[in-house]
Design a protein around this motif. Structure first.
Motif, PDB file in Angstrom:
ATOM      1  N   LEU A   1       1.098  -1.235   0.472  1.00  0.00           N
ATOM      2  CA  LEU A   1       0.164   0.508   0.198  1.00  0.00           C
ATOM      3  C   LEU A   1       0.837   0.736   0.223  1.00  0.00           C
ATOM      4  CD1 LEU A   1      -2.789  -1.102   2.056  1.00  0.00           C
ATOM      5  CD2 LEU A   1      -3.142  -0.367  -0.284  1.00  0.00           C
ATOM      6  N   SER A   2       1.608   1.318   0.759  1.00  0.00           N
ATOM      7  CA  SER A   2       2.760   2.468   0.530  1.00  0.00           C
ATOM      8  C   SER A   2       3.403   2.231  -0.614  1.00  0.00           C
ATOM      9  CB  SER A   2       3.543   2.593   2.134  1.00  0.00           C
ATOM     10  OG  SER A   2       3.293   1.881   2.993  1.00  0.00           O
ATOM     11  N   SER A   3       4.227   1.043  -1.069  1.00  0.00           N
ATOM     12  CA  SER A   3       4.457   1.432  -2.305  1.00  0.00           C
ATOM     13  C   SER A   3       3.884   2.604  -3.511  1.00  0.00           C
ATOM     14  CB  SER A   3       5.063   0.222  -3.161  1.00  0.00           C
ATOM     15  OG  SER A   3       5.779   0.222  -4.545  1.00  0.00           O
ATOM     16  N   ARG A   4       2.137   1.453  -3.367  1.00  0.00           N
ATOM     17  CA  ARG A   4       1.408   2.476  -4.445  1.00  0.00           C
ATOM     18  C   ARG A   4       1.208   3.792  -3.883  1.00  0.00           C
ATOM     19  NH1 ARG A   4      -1.963   0.384  -8.264  1.00  0.00           N
ATOM     20  NH2 ARG A   4      -3.619   1.404  -8.639  1.00  0.00           N
ATOM     21  N   ALA A   5       0.440   3.909  -2.983  1.00  0.00           N
ATOM     22  CA  ALA A   5       0.546   5.744  -2.297  1.00  0.00           C
ATOM     23  C   ALA A   5       1.246   6.503  -3.050  1.00  0.00           C
ATOM     24  CB  ALA A   5      -0.005   5.707  -0.914  1.00  0.00           C
ATOM     25  N   VAL A   6       2.885   6.262  -2.727  1.00  0.00           N
ATOM     26  CA  VAL A   6       3.495   7.143  -3.092  1.00  0.00           C
ATOM     27  C   VAL A   6       3.882   6.832  -4.398  1.00  0.00           C
ATOM     28  CG1 VAL A   6       6.277   7.700  -2.809  1.00  0.00           C
ATOM     29  CG2 VAL A   6       5.546   6.731  -0.906  1.00  0.00           C
ATOM     30  N   GLY A   7       3.505   5.923  -5.348  1.00  0.00           N
ATOM     31  CA  GLY A   7       3.631   5.825  -6.705  1.00  0.00           C
ATOM     32  C   GLY A   7       2.715   6.365  -6.995  1.00  0.00           C
ATOM     33  N   GLN A   8       1.628   7.036  -6.591  1.00  0.00           N
ATOM     34  CA  GLN A   8       0.650   7.577  -7.483  1.00  0.00           C
ATOM     35  C   GLN A   8       0.496   9.492  -7.097  1.00  0.00           C
ATOM     36  OE1 GLN A   8      -3.112   5.756  -6.567  1.00  0.00           O
ATOM     37  NE2 GLN A   8      -4.234   8.578  -6.495  1.00  0.00           N
TER      38      GLN A   8
ATOM     39  N   TYR B   1       6.231  12.072 -12.534  1.00  0.00           N
ATOM     40  CA  TYR B   1       6.979  11.037 -12.472  1.00  0.00           C
ATOM     41  C   TYR B   1       6.999   9.700 -11.890  1.00  0.00           C
ATOM     42  CZ  TYR B   1       9.854  15.165 -10.111  1.00  0.00           C
ATOM     43  OH  TYR B   1      10.282  16.665  -9.878  1.00  0.00           O
ATOM     44  N   ASP B   2       7.044   8.560 -12.739  1.00  0.00           N
ATOM     45  CA  ASP B   2       7.224   7.934 -13.547  1.00  0.00           C
ATOM     46  C   ASP B   2       7.926   6.959 -12.108  1.00  0.00           C
ATOM     47  OD1 ASP B   2       6.398   5.799 -14.096  1.00  0.00           O
ATOM     48  OD2 ASP B   2       7.877   5.228 -16.401  1.00  0.00           O
ATOM     49  N   PRO B   3       6.619   6.237 -11.705  1.00  0.00           N
ATOM     50  CA  PRO B   3       7.366   5.538 -10.643  1.00  0.00           C
ATOM     51  C   PRO B   3       7.235   4.373 -11.216  1.00  0.00           C
ATOM     52  CG  PRO B   3       5.001   5.400 -10.691  1.00  0.00           C
ATOM     53  CD  PRO B   3       5.354   6.021 -11.624  1.00  0.00           C
ATOM     54  N   GLU B   4       7.453   3.427 -12.375  1.00  0.00           N
ATOM     55  CA  GLU B   4       8.142   2.203 -12.806  1.00  0.00           C
ATOM     56  C   GLU B   4       9.658   2.930 -13.657  1.00  0.00           C
ATOM     57  OE1 GLU B   4       7.533  -0.372 -12.423  1.00  0.00           O
ATOM     58  OE2 GLU B   4       5.613   0.413 -10.910  1.00  0.00           O
ATOM     59  N   ALA B   5       9.827   3.974 -13.614  1.00  0.00           N
ATOM     60  CA  ALA B   5      11.634   4.287 -13.758  1.00  0.00           C
ATOM     61  C   ALA B   5      12.623   3.434 -12.622  1.00  0.00           C
ATOM     62  CB  ALA B   5      11.885   5.620 -14.127  1.00  0.00           C
ATOM     63  N   PRO B   6      13.953   3.027 -13.059  1.00  0.00           N
ATOM     64  CA  PRO B   6      14.250   2.645 -11.490  1.00  0.00           C
ATOM     65  C   PRO B   6      14.962   3.772 -10.620  1.00  0.00           C
ATOM     66  CG  PRO B   6      15.325   1.772 -14.053  1.00  0.00           C
ATOM     67  CD  PRO B   6      13.954   2.857 -14.240  1.00  0.00           C
ATOM     68  N   ALA B   7      15.264   4.788 -10.885  1.00  0.00           N
ATOM     69  CA  ALA B   7      15.637   5.616  -9.754  1.00  0.00           C
ATOM     70  C   ALA B   7      14.686   5.672  -9.307  1.00  0.00           C
ATOM     71  CB  ALA B   7      16.551   6.533 -10.324  1.00  0.00           C
ATOM     72  N   GLU B   8      13.704   6.453  -9.665  1.00  0.00           N
ATOM     73  CA  GLU B   8      12.218   6.832  -9.238  1.00  0.00           C
ATOM     74  C   GLU B   8      12.073   5.389  -7.568  1.00  0.00           C
ATOM     75  OE1 GLU B   8       9.793   9.807  -8.504  1.00  0.00           O
ATOM     76  OE2 GLU B   8      11.604   9.466 -10.156  1.00  0.00           O
ATOM     77  N   LYS B   9      12.074   3.958  -8.497  1.00  0.00           N
ATOM     78  CA  LYS B   9      11.459   3.050  -7.551  1.00  0.00           C
ATOM     79  C   LYS B   9      12.719   2.794  -6.356  1.00  0.00           C
ATOM     80  CE  LYS B   9      10.136  -0.264 -10.934  1.00  0.00           C
ATOM     81  NZ  LYS B   9      10.294  -1.455 -11.553  1.00  0.00           N
ATOM     82  N   LEU B  10      14.039   3.338  -6.554  1.00  0.00           N
ATOM     83  CA  LEU B  10      14.036   3.734  -4.993  1.00  0.00           C
ATOM     84  C   LEU B  10      13.983   5.144  -4.347  1.00  0.00           C
ATOM     85  CD1 LEU B  10      18.417   3.638  -6.307  1.00  0.00           C
ATOM     86  CD2 LEU B  10      17.435   2.333  -5.025  1.00  0.00           C
TER      87      LEU B  10
ATOM     88  N   ILE C   1      11.261   6.606  -3.776  1.00  0.00           N
ATOM     89  CA  ILE C   1       9.426   6.013  -3.992  1.00  0.00           C
ATOM     90  C   ILE C   1      10.626   5.035  -2.750  1.00  0.00           C
ATOM     91  CG2 ILE C   1       7.595   3.969  -3.193  1.00  0.00           C
ATOM     92  CD1 ILE C   1       7.671   4.541  -6.578  1.00  0.00           C
ATOM     93  N   MET C   2      11.291   3.935  -2.292  1.00  0.00           N
ATOM     94  CA  MET C   2      11.522   3.425  -1.111  1.00  0.00           C
ATOM     95  C   MET C   2      11.903   4.306   0.274  1.00  0.00           C
ATOM     96  SD  MET C   2      13.391  -0.407  -2.340  1.00  0.00           S
ATOM     97  CE  MET C   2      14.092   0.359  -4.068  1.00  0.00           C
ATOM     98  N   SER C   3      13.083   5.346  -0.593  1.00  0.00           N
ATOM     99  CA  SER C   3      13.839   5.873  -0.128  1.00  0.00           C
ATOM    100  C   SER C   3      12.548   6.824   1.380  1.00  0.00           C
ATOM    101  CB  SER C   3      14.396   6.482  -0.386  1.00  0.00           C
ATOM    102  OG  SER C   3      13.372   7.959  -0.786  1.00  0.00           O
ATOM    103  N   VAL C   4      11.135   7.354   0.277  1.00  0.00           N
ATOM    104  CA  VAL C   4      10.043   8.271   1.256  1.00  0.00           C
ATOM    105  C   VAL C   4       9.108   6.766   2.158  1.00  0.00           C
ATOM    106  CG1 VAL C   4       7.996   8.827   0.076  1.00  0.00           C
ATOM    107  CG2 VAL C   4      10.273   9.400  -1.270  1.00  0.00           C
ATOM    108  N   VAL C   5       8.788   6.153   1.505  1.00  0.00           N
ATOM    109  CA  VAL C   5       7.932   5.378   2.232  1.00  0.00           C
ATOM    110  C   VAL C   5       9.489   5.085   4.310  1.00  0.00           C
ATOM    111  CG1 VAL C   5       7.775   2.881   2.795  1.00  0.00           C
ATOM    112  CG2 VAL C   5       7.417   3.795   0.800  1.00  0.00           C
ATOM    113  N   ASN C   6      10.447   5.085   3.635  1.00  0.00           N
ATOM    114  CA  ASN C   6      11.817   4.760   5.340  1.00  0.00           C
ATOM    115  C   ASN C   6      11.611   5.949   5.649  1.00  0.00           C
ATOM    116  OD1 ASN C   6      13.664   3.829   6.579  1.00  0.00           O
ATOM    117  ND2 ASN C   6      15.413   4.652   5.397  1.00  0.00           N
ATOM    118  N   ALA C   7      11.049   6.654   5.468  1.00  0.00           N
ATOM    119  CA  ALA C   7      11.046   8.454   6.221  1.00  0.00           C
ATOM    120  C   ALA C   7      10.158   8.160   6.523  1.00  0.00           C
ATOM    121  CB  ALA C   7      11.388   9.505   4.801  1.00  0.00           C
ATOM    122  N   GLY C   8       8.710   7.894   5.480  1.00  0.00           N
ATOM    123  CA  GLY C   8       7.692   7.920   6.585  1.00  0.00           C
ATOM    124  C   GLY C   8       7.069   7.129   7.855  1.00  0.00           C
ATOM    125  N   THR C   9       8.237   5.471   7.620  1.00  0.00           N
ATOM    126  CA  THR C   9       7.193   5.069   8.862  1.00  0.00           C
ATOM    127  C   THR C   9       9.000   4.884  10.078  1.00  0.00           C
ATOM    128  OG1 THR C   9       9.421   3.142   7.381  1.00  0.00           O
ATOM    129  CG2 THR C   9       6.855   3.190   7.137  1.00  0.00           C
TER     130      THR C   9
END
Length: 293
Positions: free
Chosen positions: A118-125, A132-141, A143-151
């Protein structure tokens, strides 16, 4: 079973669900939405040339409640599984039978994987909303950093996570080379993140094993977590959007915008995407470590 089977399970399940969760997040739908509003947008990157107010007005705020609600339901279901779906009644020193260790561990695994997805999809949206395209390789990183900060719950983990966000933001704004970030590297970093996320989530979710109250605690915790992630995503993507449009704003440390005060020491897993890049030998980390990004 080995003692770390839950970490391996959530690593596999979480990373797979995180990928699956972004299915349906279509750049084309965002482009069409802007075109319908009369904006001069032909591809997703054009969104980043629009005025921030126009982007905010069109993107809406449904992520602020829909994902927290889904996470709260997941938490409540996990807590019910952990307590055996019953209210534990204590009489003297006795209590009703509790579920077995495998059932408890399985509930934690499922809940952690669901929250990560859910976190990955929320940040991707949110990412799509700002162009920004959430499927771009750098963007996936990112997104993980945002989920990390949010949790992150402790001040130390939050500070480390926000430092990651700042460094990755600056690297992306300056269009640093990501040639070394191939699919296998990204897959390994994603699995390590999912494993670390499970450790953190288990530490934060111990209240779910408390009979009766655990269901309410679990729902509230999951809601607050997704709400924090969406708020963090909104902030960092807005700032990145503005930095890309106005480079003269200069680098800003994201830690200045988030304050975490630990009334008591908080057990938390410190996670660093930038450090994981270093493990993989990606040049970005060497630049970041020497203050070049």
């Amino acid at each position: 079973m080995s003692p770390d089977w839950t970490a391996k399970a959530v690593s596999s399940m979480g990373s797979s669900l995180a990928r699956a969760s972004r299915v349906g997040l279509s750049p084309n739908s965002v482009v069409k939405k802007h075109q319908k509003a009369g904006h001069d947008v032909r591809d997703l990157a054009d969104v980043r040339r629009l005025d921030l107010q126009a982007v905010d007005d069109l993107r809406g705020r449904s992520t602020g409640w829909s994902y927290p609600l889904a996470a709260a339901i997941s938490g409540a279901v996990a807590a019910m599984a952990i307590t055996g779906g019953q209210l534990v009644v204590v009489v003297g020193a006795g209590a009703t039978a509790a579920p077995g260790g495998a059932a408890v561990a399985g509930a934690f695994v499922a809940d952690a994987a669901a929250v990560l997805a859910l976190s990955s999809r929320a940040v991707g949206q949110v990412a799509l909303g700002y162009g920004y395209d959430p499927e771009a390789p750098a963007e996936k990183l990112f997104i993980m950093s945002v989920v990390n900060a949010g949790t992150a719950a402790s001040s130390g983990a939050k500070s480390a996570a926000l430092q990651d966000v700042s460094r990755l933001t600056q690297a992306l704004v300056r269009k640093k080379s990501w040639d070394e970030l191939n699919k296998s590297v990204l897959a390994r970093i994603t699995k390590r993140f999912a494993t670390s996320f499970n450790v953190r989530w288990t530490q934060q979710s111990l209240g779910k094993v408390v009979p009766a109250a655990g269901i309410a605690v679990a729902g509230a915790l999951n809601w607050a977590t997704l709400e924090s992630i969406v708020d963090t995503a909104d902030f960092v993507y807005r700032r990145r959007f503005l930095l890309e449009k106005y480079p003269n704003l200069g680098p800003v440390d994201d830690r200045e915008a988030f304050t975490v005060l630990d009334a008591e020491p908080v057990a938390d897993e410190e996670i660093s995407i930038v450090d994981d890049l270093a493990v993989e030998g990606v040049l970005l980390h060497e630049e970041a470590r020497h203050g070049l990004v």
